[in-house]
Design a protein around this motif. Structure first.
Motif, short mmCIF file in Angstrom:
data_model
loop_
_atom_site.label_atom_id
_atom_site.label_comp_id
_atom_site.label_asym_id
_atom_site.label_seq_id
_atom_site.Cartn_x
_atom_site.Cartn_y
_atom_site.Cartn_z
N SER A 187 34.69 50.13 32.34
CA SER A 187 34.41 48.88 33.05
C SER A 187 35.69 48.06 33.24
CB SER A 187 33.36 48.05 32.30
OG SER A 187 33.84 47.63 31.04
N GLN A 188 36.64 48.19 32.32
CA GLN A 188 37.92 47.52 32.49
C GLN A 188 38.64 48.09 33.72
OE1 GLN A 188 40.54 48.02 29.15
NE2 GLN A 188 41.91 46.38 29.75
N MET A 189 38.57 49.40 33.88
CA MET A 189 39.15 50.04 35.06
C MET A 189 38.45 49.58 36.34
SD MET A 189 39.73 53.96 33.76
CE MET A 189 41.21 54.39 32.84
N HIS A 190 37.11 49.52 36.28
CA HIS A 190 36.35 49.12 37.46
C HIS A 190 36.66 47.68 37.85
CE1 HIS A 190 33.17 52.23 35.98
NE2 HIS A 190 34.21 52.81 36.52
N ASN A 191 36.68 46.79 36.85
CA ASN A 191 36.98 45.38 37.14
C ASN A 191 38.37 45.23 37.75
OD1 ASN A 191 34.63 43.96 36.43
ND2 ASN A 191 35.15 44.02 34.26
N ASP A 221 39.54 33.65 40.52
CA ASP A 221 38.50 32.66 40.21
C ASP A 221 38.07 32.79 38.75
OD1 ASP A 221 38.61 31.89 42.83
OD2 ASP A 221 36.70 32.77 43.42
N ALA A 222 37.90 34.04 38.31
CA ALA A 222 37.47 34.27 36.93
C ALA A 222 38.52 33.80 35.95
CB ALA A 222 37.18 35.76 36.72
N GLU A 250 35.06 41.18 28.33
CA GLU A 250 35.81 41.15 29.58
C GLU A 250 37.00 40.19 29.53
OE1 GLU A 250 32.75 42.25 33.08
OE2 GLU A 250 32.04 40.67 31.75
N TYR A 251 36.85 39.06 28.85
CA TYR A 251 37.98 38.13 28.75
C TYR A 251 39.21 38.81 28.13
CZ TYR A 251 35.71 33.72 30.16
OH TYR A 251 35.10 32.71 30.86
N PRO A 252 39.10 39.36 26.91
CA PRO A 252 40.31 39.96 26.33
C PRO A 252 40.78 41.21 27.04
CG PRO A 252 38.42 40.35 24.91
CD PRO A 252 37.97 39.37 25.96
N GLU A 253 39.88 41.90 27.75
CA GLU A 253 40.30 43.07 28.50
C GLU A 253 41.15 42.71 29.71
OE1 GLU A 253 36.85 46.50 27.91
OE2 GLU A 253 36.76 45.18 29.64
N LEU A 254 40.85 41.57 30.34
CA LEU A 254 41.44 41.27 31.64
C LEU A 254 42.47 40.15 31.63
CD1 LEU A 254 38.14 41.51 33.72
CD2 LEU A 254 40.02 43.16 33.70
N PHE A 255 42.43 39.29 30.62
CA PHE A 255 43.31 38.12 30.65
C PHE A 255 44.12 38.01 29.35
CE2 PHE A 255 39.41 36.59 33.03
CZ PHE A 255 39.93 36.92 34.28
#
Length: 426
Positions: free
Chosen positions: A95-99, A242-243, A278-283
């Motif tokens: 899901s990290q890859m997909h996001n 935005d996120a 998702e927060y720690p995965e992406l930011f």
């Protein structure tokens, strides 16, 4: 050893820690093409043209390692249910890859003046739309329920006219909270910060009220810090800037609450998953790991820290049977069976699990004209099991799953917190 290191909380995969910029391509090597993720994907099960999470994740990243290929547009057909994460036996951060891929596609390949982009941006920022609607709820409800407006929305914006727009509450949760002057219990030892999210604030404040009453009955001081959308619909639509802006506000406010001795609780399982995973995965934001480590779903928290089951064994409600659906984002956190277990101890309440199928709506996914039929095909199994259960009402923790359940069956849908509040407090 820190608190985060000494617990079993979710820890994001550090695929390429030495890089200043996120690069998931090396993580693709952990995929050995077993296709388990594809077999668990609800979209792939009903859409033969969707290539599935294996292609969307590791196979695309392998291609990107070789050259600067563009992101395949099929990534926008991923519903972000995140079932592939739980299915993968080798821990590939799917899901990290997909996001990340969706974010790249939207930023670099999507026409910013296209109907799809504008529609997705509006749906992603539902909190902004709801803020305006909440100022004149009766007028907004009348306008949005108009068949003329629904038809225009579909023709002009690509928002399906098949669905009933959720009604705005006449009093938001935060307005109710302010009117009651905040917390009625003060405690230095037992303190939680409630992340209510957009829907419980603007559409179903009764869920937030139930949460407050239940926690206060156990002696907790409830804090309600300033907050923005969790970002879940933004992730699903590739609106990562935005996120990130929403995350900056949320991480700062929730970190301050943690410093004041509070843990973070959410009544929506998509919100808790967003903050946790998702927060720690992406930011990369200061305090984001603490927010992840201190976030819990509301009933999960009480099960850990209180004898919730014992309290419910002494309670009762008016006799009713519920058909319970566990949201995909609850399953990803290991929370699929807790509502059934808890309600089994309440006299008068009967809860039947309607199976492990996806509801199909996946937040904004089922609101898109071109995805509506797919969402209903995915939800067909759940609808069937609900009808077979012959309940008095449905039950789920996810507000959009609740929309889909009601839309597909006509049953009233309740949140487990509402029933538990009725058993313990009301």
């Amino acid at each position: 050893m820190s608190d985060a290191e000494s617990t079993d909380e979710f820890e994001p995969v550090q695929v390429f820690p030495e890089s200043e910029e996120m690069d998931l391509r090396p993580g693709a090597d952990d995929c050995y093409k077993c296709s388990t993720c594809d077999s668990e994907c609800p979209v792939a099960a009903v859409d033969d043209e969707f290539p599935g999470p294996k292609f969307q994740g590791p196979e695309q990243w392998r291609l990107k390692r070789k050259d600067d290929t563009e992101t395949d547009d099929s990534v926008m057909s991923c519903s972000n249910c995140m079932r592939c994460d739980s299915a993968c036996p080798s821990g590939v951060p799917l899901s990290q890859m997909h996001n990340t891929a969706r974010g790249s596609f939207v930023e670099n390949q999507m026409d910013k003046l296209s109907r799809e982009y504008i529609r997705n941006r509006i749906l992603s920022n539902y909190g902004t739309l709801a803020w305006f609607g909440s100022k004149v709820p009766r007028l907004a409800n009348a306008v949005m329920s108009s068949s003329v407006v629904q038809t225009v929305n579909e023709k002009v914006m690509g928002i399906t006219a098949e669905r009933e727009f959720p009604e705005f509450a006449e009093q938001t949760f935060r307005e109710w909270w302010s009117e009651r002057d905040g917390a009625t219990v003060q405690s230095d030892e037992k303190r939680v910060a409630y992340f209510h999210g957009c829907y419980s604030n603007y559409n179903t404040p009764e869920v937030g009220k139930a949460m407050v009453r239940v926690f206060e009955s156990f002696g907790y001081e409830v804090m309600v810090p300033p907050q923005k959308c969790s970002g879940t619909p933004m992730f699903a639509n590739g609106m990562l800037p935005d996120a990130r802006r929403a995350a900056e506000t949320n991480v700062a406010e929730l970190s301050a609450a943690i410093e004041d001795g509070a843990d973070i609780i959410a009544s929506c399982t998509s919100c808790s998953l967003s903050l946790r995973q998702e927060y720690p995965e992406l930011f990369d934001l200061e305090g984001i790991e603490d927010v992840s480590a201190h976030t819990y779903e509301a009933l999960e928290y009480l099960r850990i820290h209180e004898d919730l089951s014992g309290a419910l064994e002494e309670s009762e409600v008016d006799p009713r049977k519920f058909a319970y659906h566990a949201p995909c984002h609850a399953r990803n956190q290991g929370l699929a069976g807790q509502a059934i277990e808890l309600l089994d101890g309440v006299e008068g309440a009967e809860a039947e699990d309607v199976g492990d199928s996806c509801s199909g709506i996946s937040g904004t996914y089922g609101w898109k004209e071109e995805k509506y039929d797919t969402s209903m095909k995915i939800g067909a199994e759940m609808f069937h099991h609900m009808e077979e259960a012959e309940p008095d009402a449905g039950m789920t923790e996810c507000p959009t799953c609740a929309m889909q359940m009601e839309h597909g069956t006509g049953y009233e849908i309740r949140h487990p917190l509402e029933v538990i509040a009725e058993a313990l407090v009301e």
